[in-house]
Motif scaffolding. Structure first.
Motif, PDB file in Angstrom:
ATOM      1  N   ALA A  11      33.581  41.449  25.900  1.00 50.19           N
ATOM      2  CA  ALA A  11      32.932  42.363  26.827  1.00 50.19           C
ATOM      3  C   ALA A  11      31.767  43.140  26.258  1.00 50.19           C
ATOM      4  N   GLY A  12      31.472  43.014  24.983  1.00 47.86           N
ATOM      5  CA  GLY A  12      30.303  43.747  24.554  1.00 47.86           C
ATOM      6  C   GLY A  12      30.105  43.888  23.065  1.00 47.86           C
ATOM      7  N   ALA A  13      31.125  43.731  22.275  1.00 46.65           N
ATOM      8  CA  ALA A  13      30.981  43.956  20.852  1.00 46.65           C
ATOM      9  C   ALA A  13      29.989  42.988  20.226  1.00 46.65           C
ATOM     10  N   ALA A  60      21.040  47.559  38.602  1.00 47.80           N
ATOM     11  CA  ALA A  60      20.497  48.262  37.440  1.00 47.80           C
ATOM     12  C   ALA A  60      20.521  49.775  37.637  1.00 47.80           C
ATOM     13  N   ALA A  61      20.482  50.228  38.879  1.00 52.80           N
ATOM     14  CA  ALA A  61      20.538  51.659  39.162  1.00 52.80           C
ATOM     15  C   ALA A  61      21.967  52.191  39.112  1.00 52.80           C
ATOM     16  N   ARG A  62      22.937  51.291  39.284  1.00 49.57           N
ATOM     17  CA  ARG A  62      24.341  51.720  39.344  1.00 49.57           C
ATOM     18  C   ARG A  62      25.127  51.496  38.064  1.00 49.57           C
ATOM     19  N   LEU A  63      24.784  50.436  37.321  1.00 48.77           N
ATOM     20  CA  LEU A  63      25.571  50.069  36.145  1.00 48.77           C
ATOM     21  C   LEU A  63      24.672  49.796  34.946  1.00 48.77           C
ATOM     22  N   SER A  64      25.117  50.219  33.786  1.00 51.22           N
ATOM     23  CA  SER A  64      24.384  49.922  32.551  1.00 51.22           C
ATOM     24  C   SER A  64      24.646  48.476  32.152  1.00 51.22           C
ATOM     25  N   PRO A  65      23.835  47.908  31.265  1.00 48.74           N
ATOM     26  CA  PRO A  65      24.104  46.542  30.817  1.00 48.74           C
ATOM     27  C   PRO A  65      25.525  46.341  30.262  1.00 48.74           C
ATOM     28  N   PRO A  66      26.053  47.258  29.439  1.00 44.29           N
ATOM     29  CA  PRO A  66      27.440  47.051  28.991  1.00 44.29           C
ATOM     30  C   PRO A  66      28.453  47.087  30.139  1.00 44.29           C
ATOM     31  N   GLU A  67      28.221  47.946  31.133  1.00 45.51           N
ATOM     32  CA  GLU A  67      29.118  47.994  32.287  1.00 45.51           C
ATOM     33  C   GLU A  67      29.049  46.701  33.096  1.00 45.51           C
ATOM     34  N   ALA A  73      32.625  39.800  32.661  1.00 46.46           N
ATOM     35  CA  ALA A  73      33.539  39.194  31.688  1.00 46.46           C
ATOM     36  C   ALA A  73      34.959  39.146  32.239  1.00 46.46           C
ATOM     37  N   ASP A  74      35.416  40.255  32.827  1.00 44.47           N
ATOM     38  CA  ASP A  74      36.772  40.283  33.389  1.00 44.47           C
ATOM     39  C   ASP A  74      36.935  41.498  34.287  1.00 44.47           C
ATOM     40  N   MET A  75      36.641  41.318  35.553  1.00 42.36           N
ATOM     41  CA  MET A  75      36.714  42.405  36.541  1.00 42.36           C
ATOM     42  C   MET A  75      38.137  42.922  36.718  1.00 42.36           C
ATOM     43  N   ARG A  76      39.118  42.125  36.304  1.00 42.64           N
ATOM     44  CA  ARG A  76      40.520  42.561  36.447  1.00 42.64           C
ATOM     45  C   ARG A  76      40.784  43.856  35.683  1.00 42.64           C
ATOM     46  N   ARG A  77      39.974  44.155  34.701  1.00 44.39           N
ATOM     47  CA  ARG A  77      40.142  45.402  33.939  1.00 44.39           C
ATOM     48  C   ARG A  77      39.897  46.623  34.829  1.00 44.39           C
ATOM     49  N   PHE A  78      39.021  46.472  35.810  1.00 45.97           N
ATOM     50  CA  PHE A  78      38.661  47.580  36.704  1.00 45.97           C
ATOM     51  C   PHE A  78      39.410  47.524  38.024  1.00 45.97           C
ATOM     52  N   LEU A 118      20.448  40.549  35.961  1.00 46.52           N
ATOM     53  CA  LEU A 118      20.983  41.544  36.895  1.00 46.52           C
ATOM     54  C   LEU A 118      20.511  42.945  36.546  1.00 46.52           C
ATOM     55  N   GLY A 119      20.198  43.179  35.284  1.00 46.52           N
ATOM     56  CA  GLY A 119      19.651  44.463  34.864  1.00 46.52           C
ATOM     57  C   GLY A 119      18.261  44.734  35.412  1.00 46.52           C
ATOM     58  N   THR A 120      17.623  43.714  35.945  1.00 42.68           N
ATOM     59  CA  THR A 120      16.307  43.894  36.565  1.00 42.68           C
ATOM     60  C   THR A 120      16.441  44.194  38.052  1.00 42.68           C
ATOM     61  N   GLN A 121      17.620  44.042  38.609  1.00 39.34           N
ATOM     62  CA  GLN A 121      17.829  44.237  40.047  1.00 39.34           C
ATOM     63  C   GLN A 121      18.028  45.707  40.369  1.00 39.34           C
ATOM     64  N   GLY A 122      17.068  46.263  41.060  1.00 39.73           N
ATOM     65  CA  GLY A 122      17.169  47.657  41.475  1.00 39.73           C
ATOM     66  C   GLY A 122      16.281  48.591  40.692  1.00 39.73           C
ATOM     67  N   ARG A 123      15.594  48.065  39.705  1.00 41.99           N
ATOM     68  CA  ARG A 123      14.640  48.916  38.984  1.00 41.99           C
ATOM     69  C   ARG A 123      13.379  49.068  39.812  1.00 41.99           C
ATOM     70  N   PRO A 124      12.826  50.254  39.818  1.00 40.70           N
ATOM     71  CA  PRO A 124      11.579  50.480  40.594  1.00 40.70           C
ATOM     72  C   PRO A 124      10.413  49.695  40.013  1.00 40.70           C
TER      73      PRO A 124
END
Length: 124
Positions: A11-13, A60-67, A73-78, A118-124
């Motif tokens: 998930a990010g390490a 991109a406005a709602r979630l950071s790249p690690p989020e 990776a595994d939405m079941r965690r949330f 996806l990090g580009t989606q929602g940036r002004p």
């Protein structure tokens, strides 16, 4: 403990630098990422895209790249009741085709490419 270590690893390490253009192509490829089977790119929707899950614009406005990475990776965690596949986990899966047994649906690089796009989606 083993599950936590696996989550950290997937998930990010070990996040790599993603390529947004490869991520865009992967997202559009309905045979690999499957994203557009459930999600639409925009809130307006598209007849060739899904409407089961939230639209992908504005991420991109709602979630950071690690989020973003953790959720793909595994939405079941949330949300343990999610229907979103765990793209970087094989733990707890049943009825997996023999060709996919023990294999994650996306490579770490593919995940990073999707996150970059996806990090580009929602940036002004």
């Amino acid at each position: 403990m083993r599950a936590l270590l696996a989550l950290l690893l997937t998930a990010g390490a070990h996040a790599q630098v993603g390529d947004a253009e490869r991520g865009r192509a992967l997202l559009a490829d309905r045979t690999q990422s499957l994203c557009l089977l459930c999600h639409a790119l925009t809130a307006a929707g598209d007849a060739n895209q899904g409407n089961l899950a939230p639209p992908l614009d504005g991420l991109a406005a709602r979630l950071s790249p690690p989020e973003l990475r953790e959720r793909i990776a595994d939405m079941r965690r949330f949300n343990p009741a999610t229907v979103m596949p765990p793209f970087r986990s094989t733990e707890g899966l049943r009825d997996v085709a023999p060709a996919w047994a023990g294999r994650a649906a996306l490579s770490a690089q593919q995940l990073d490419d999707l996150v970059a796009y996806l990090g580009t989606q929602g940036r002004p």
